[in-house]
Write a protein that holds these residues in place. Sequence first.
Motif, short mmCIF file in Angstrom:
data_model
loop_
_atom_site.label_atom_id
_atom_site.label_comp_id
_atom_site.label_asym_id
_atom_site.label_seq_id
_atom_site.Cartn_x
_atom_site.Cartn_y
_atom_site.Cartn_z
N ARG A 131 0.85 -1.19 0.00
CA ARG A 131 0.00 0.00 0.00
C ARG A 131 0.88 1.24 0.00
O ARG A 131 1.96 1.24 0.56
N THR A 132 0.38 2.30 -0.60
CA THR A 132 1.11 3.57 -0.53
C THR A 132 0.93 4.13 0.87
O THR A 132 -0.20 4.18 1.35
N PRO A 133 2.02 4.53 1.52
CA PRO A 133 1.89 5.04 2.88
C PRO A 133 1.09 6.36 2.90
O PRO A 133 1.26 7.20 2.03
N SER A 134 0.25 6.50 3.89
CA SER A 134 -0.56 7.70 4.02
C SER A 134 0.26 8.76 4.74
O SER A 134 0.59 8.61 5.92
N LEU A 135 0.59 9.83 4.04
CA LEU A 135 1.42 10.88 4.61
C LEU A 135 0.69 11.60 5.74
O LEU A 135 1.28 11.88 6.79
N THR A 136 -0.58 11.86 5.56
CA THR A 136 -1.32 12.59 6.60
C THR A 136 -1.42 11.77 7.88
O THR A 136 -1.51 12.34 8.96
N ARG A 137 -1.38 10.45 7.77
CA ARG A 137 -1.45 9.60 8.96
C ARG A 137 -0.09 9.51 9.65
O ARG A 137 -0.01 9.45 10.87
N ARG A 138 0.99 9.54 8.89
CA ARG A 138 2.32 9.35 9.47
C ARG A 138 3.03 10.66 9.82
O ARG A 138 4.02 10.64 10.53
#
Length: 76
Positions: A14-21
């Motif tokens: 999955r593409t990592p979620s920037l807003t989550r990390r």
Amino acid sequence: PAEGRGMEGNLALRTPSLTRRLPALCAVMFGLGAGLEYVMCKTGFYNVTGVKEGQKAASQKAEEEEFWSRVKARRE
């Protein structure tokens, strides 16, 4: 199997979620910066740097005063 396609389903990357990390990344970077600052203060890094800068400034001032005194002596 078709070439060039990634895996599908549960095994797919999955593409990592920037807003989550991003909050976690900010917290980690803040912690590293605070730790580095603490170490630099405790080891006296800023005191050593301040003394060296002061010595450098005093040396430059002395050289400049010597230069102008030679110029003044030549003009007389």
